[in-house]
Motif scaffolding. Structure first.
Motif, PDB file in Angstrom:
ATOM      1  N   THR A  95      34.942  29.713  41.886  1.00 44.39           N
ATOM      2  CA  THR A  95      35.390  31.558  42.775  1.00 44.39           C
ATOM      3  C   THR A  95      36.403  32.120  41.371  1.00 44.39           C
ATOM      4  N   VAL A  96      36.367  33.267  40.656  1.00 43.88           N
ATOM      5  CA  VAL A  96      37.716  33.927  40.264  1.00 43.88           C
ATOM      6  C   VAL A  96      37.426  34.949  40.789  1.00 43.88           C
ATOM      7  N   LYS A  97      38.294  35.585  40.468  1.00 45.42           N
ATOM      8  CA  LYS A  97      38.736  36.944  40.901  1.00 45.42           C
ATOM      9  C   LYS A  97      39.591  37.960  40.046  1.00 45.42           C
ATOM     10  N   MET A  98      39.514  39.374  40.250  1.00 46.59           N
ATOM     11  CA  MET A  98      40.086  39.994  39.484  1.00 46.59           C
ATOM     12  C   MET A  98      40.165  41.728  40.528  1.00 46.59           C
ATOM     13  N   GLN A 101      31.863  49.354  42.314  1.00 47.81           N
ATOM     14  CA  GLN A 101      29.959  49.200  42.365  1.00 47.81           C
ATOM     15  C   GLN A 101      28.875  49.462  41.307  1.00 47.81           C
ATOM     16  N   ALA A 102      29.753  49.895  40.327  1.00 51.83           N
ATOM     17  CA  ALA A 102      29.164  50.082  38.328  1.00 51.83           C
ATOM     18  C   ALA A 102      28.433  48.707  38.135  1.00 51.83           C
ATOM     19  N   ILE A 103      28.956  47.860  38.637  1.00 55.60           N
ATOM     20  CA  ILE A 103      28.957  46.461  37.937  1.00 55.60           C
ATOM     21  C   ILE A 103      28.668  45.306  39.110  1.00 55.60           C
ATOM     22  N   SER A 104      28.993  46.073  40.720  1.00 58.17           N
ATOM     23  CA  SER A 104      28.852  44.660  40.961  1.00 58.17           C
ATOM     24  C   SER A 104      27.145  44.712  41.523  1.00 58.17           C
ATOM     25  N   GLU A 105      26.625  43.335  41.369  1.00 60.11           N
ATOM     26  CA  GLU A 105      25.390  42.536  41.992  1.00 60.11           C
ATOM     27  C   GLU A 105      24.442  42.996  43.167  1.00 60.11           C
ATOM     28  N   ILE A 106      25.813  43.165  44.551  1.00 59.70           N
ATOM     29  CA  ILE A 106      25.401  43.215  44.923  1.00 59.70           C
ATOM     30  C   ILE A 106      26.708  44.757  45.456  1.00 59.70           C
ATOM     31  N   ASP A 107      25.963  45.155  47.137  1.00 51.92           N
ATOM     32  CA  ASP A 107      26.265  46.560  47.454  1.00 51.92           C
ATOM     33  C   ASP A 107      27.794  46.415  47.426  1.00 51.92           C
ATOM     34  N   TYR A 162      34.376  37.592  41.063  1.00 54.63           N
ATOM     35  CA  TYR A 162      34.369  38.485  42.673  1.00 54.63           C
ATOM     36  C   TYR A 162      35.342  39.823  42.007  1.00 54.63           C
ATOM     37  N   LEU A 163      35.133  40.530  42.433  1.00 45.21           N
ATOM     38  CA  LEU A 163      36.128  41.905  42.466  1.00 45.21           C
ATOM     39  C   LEU A 163      36.696  42.669  43.618  1.00 45.21           C
ATOM     40  N   PHE A 164      37.728  42.489  43.893  1.00 49.00           N
ATOM     41  CA  PHE A 164      38.429  43.012  45.067  1.00 49.00           C
ATOM     42  C   PHE A 164      39.007  44.106  44.906  1.00 49.00           C
ATOM     43  N   GLY A 165      38.426  45.560  45.609  1.00 53.05           N
ATOM     44  CA  GLY A 165      39.416  46.780  45.546  1.00 53.05           C
ATOM     45  C   GLY A 165      40.192  46.819  46.574  1.00 53.05           C
ATOM     46  N   THR A 166      42.046  47.433  45.798  1.00 55.58           N
ATOM     47  CA  THR A 166      42.270  48.038  47.238  1.00 55.58           C
ATOM     48  C   THR A 166      42.197  49.412  47.513  1.00 55.58           C
ATOM     49  N   PRO A 167      42.516  48.790  49.181  1.00 57.77           N
ATOM     50  CA  PRO A 167      42.309  50.557  50.042  1.00 57.77           C
ATOM     51  C   PRO A 167      43.141  51.248  49.590  1.00 57.77           C
TER      52      PRO A 167
END
Ligand SMILES: Nc1nc2c(ncn2[C@@H]2O[C@H](COP(=O)(O)OP(=O)(O)OP(=O)(O)O)[C@@H](O)[C@H]2O)c(=O)[nH]1
Ligand SMILES: [Mg+2]
Lengths: 177, 271
Positions: free
Chosen positions: A3-6, A21-27, A64-69
């Motif tokens: 797994t890699v992360k951005m 949301q626009a690109i993720s395959e999961i909600d 994985y794409l992580f979004g910061t709060p």
């Protein structure tokens, strides 16, 4: 399985959740919550812990794409989020100059904690009052070398373009070493 | 009735407004996260302020503003330790050291500096004790609160903006390595020089501030200027550990890394 992360970061309400949301395959496993503080009630919900999106590449690679709060009082999360990432995207709401200063502060913090490649997405370019990428570059005092891309977070093609540019930068940086 | 509460619910700006409009006389006690402060008023005018255990006597004020040296301050303390500030002031005027205007201007500046700083206290408690006034041996002034509130509000905006732009004082600074960006060609004032002389990836901004006895606002202002001018950049301090796996792409081999990124690129293109 690898797994890699951005990481997708930026000021409050810039469009980070929409971007993932626009690109993720999961909600997006979002941790949205109703906004309590009067001052920040420009919208109904905000991300309180982090967004979490996934793109499966093949049988043994997942991105994985992580979004910061977005709200400032959660800034302790940032350091955790930046661990072991390939690169990061700074999302700026091009139509809200009052957030540029904060965007710059976030960029600085991230760059210092995580010396990985990054790109800046000038989001909400579909709005009439959006600043152009060139003007935004001057406002944020970003060097020519740093990639800035126009973006509309709800549009998948535009999000793809941003992520691809980040990946190209990552590839280039590898070659330099 | 005692006027007391939490600064989160009733801000310093609101308190000063209230005191001004109601023309109150008494002392406002603020308890911030790190220290306490006392501000006194007479009929809604600002007359006095004291921060923590700072030396707010006339000697202390003149020392802080550089009007007298540490040695002179010591001399005054040992010779005129028992005198009130009023008596001491007269002594200094008669000896031709300072005139009345100097003395009052220094006290006014000292009090204002404290009060402006209080505007940035957003956490803590307050209490207003009516009719409690500063000790008799202190010199008081008389300032309209309207101006103080205006200037204080302006500064809190500046403070918030600087806070946003330079969020983390535990970072270090480094000179930008760029032709034309030479610190020696820039006109710096004394305060800026003090900061510049400590710039080094080993020193955090907080350490530089502490060494120069500057508060958060003062150091941020100077760093902001240097950043704006493109002379310095914020860097991770030497010795600060990297987050455990930062920069470490899973496959260590270079070709494997490139291939991994290429796979990601192809996948995203295909979406
Ligand atoms: N017009 C327009 N609106 C956008 C765009 N991107 C996001 N928005 C809107 O902007 C608002 C904020 O978007 P979010 O994705 O929630 O922003 P965020 O950065 O995740 O916000 P926080 O998590 O609260 O910091 C929402 O109403 C989105 O619909 C865009 O490109 N164009
Ligand atoms: Mg969000």
């Amino acid at each position: 399985m690898q797994t890699v992360k951005m990481v997708v970061t930026g000021p409050f309400n810039a469009g980070k959740t929409a971007f993932i949301q626009a690109i993720s395959e999961i909600d997006v496993v979002s941790t949205e919550r109703k906004i309590s503080s009067e001052a920040e009630r420009v919208k109904e919900t905000t991300t309180v812990a982090m967004d979490f999106g996934r793109i499966t590449v093949d049988d043994d690679l997942v991105l994985y794409l992580f979004g910061t709060p977005g709200q400032k009082r959660f800034d302790f999360m940032w350091e955790i989020l930046s661990e072991g990432m390939l690169g990061f995207v700074v999302i700026v709401d091009s139509a809200r100059p009052e957030t540029f200063r904060e965007a710059k502060g976030i960029l600085q913090t991230f760059r210092a904690y995580a010396p990985t490649p990054y790109v800046v997405a000038a989001n909400k370019q579909d709005r009439d009052d959006a600043w152009t990428v060139e003007d935004l570059r001057i406002a944020l005092k970003l060097d020519r070398k740093i990639k800035m891309l126009p973006c509309v977070a709800s549009d998948r093609e535009s999000v793809k373009k941003v992520l691809l540019e980040l990946l190209y930068s990552i590839l280039e940086e590898m070659k330099e070493k | 009735m005692a006027l007391k509460g939490n600064l989160r619910d009733f801000s310093v700006t609101q308190l000063l407004n209230l005191i001004n409009l109601a023309r109150k006389t008494g002392t406002l006690t603020l308890e911030g996260p790190n220290e306490a402060a006392w501000v006194s008023f007479r009929e809604g005018k600002l007359i006095f302020a004291q921060l923590g255990n700072e030396d707010g006597t006339l000697t202390g004020i003149l020392l802080k503003s550089g009007k007298i040296t540490a040695k002179q301050a010591q001399l005054i303390k040992s010779h005129a330790g028992e005198k009130s500030d009023q008596e001491l002031g007269l002594m200094l005027i008669n000896a031709g050291y300072l005139n009345q205007h100097d003395i009052l201007a220094n006290i006014r500046q000292y009090i204002l500096d404290i009060v402006y700083r209080l505007f940035t206290w957003i956490e803590g408690y307050f209490r207003f004790d009516a009719d409690v006034l500063p000790p008799d041996d202190r010199i008081t002034i008389r300032l309209d609160l309207e101006n103080v509130i205006m200037e204080g509000s302006r500064r809190i905006r500046e403070w918030e903006q600087l806070q946003e732009e330079i969020p983390n004082l535990d970072m270090a600074l480094n000179f930008v390595d760029r032709p034309g960006a030479n610190i020696r060609d820039v006109n710096l004032n004394v305060q800026e020089w003090k900061v510049v002389s400590y710039i080094n990836p080993k020193n955090t901004i907080r350490q530089i501030a502490k060494t120069n006895r500057m508060n958060d606002l003062e150091i941020r202002r100077i760093v902001y200027g240097l950043l704006q001018a493109g002379l310095v950049e914020v860097v991770r301090p030497v010795g600060m550990p990297l987050p455990p796996q930062a920069r470490q792409l899973p496959p260590v081999n270079k070709e494997q890394q490139a291939s991994l990124v290429n796979r990601l690129i192809n996948r995203i293109r295909s979406l």
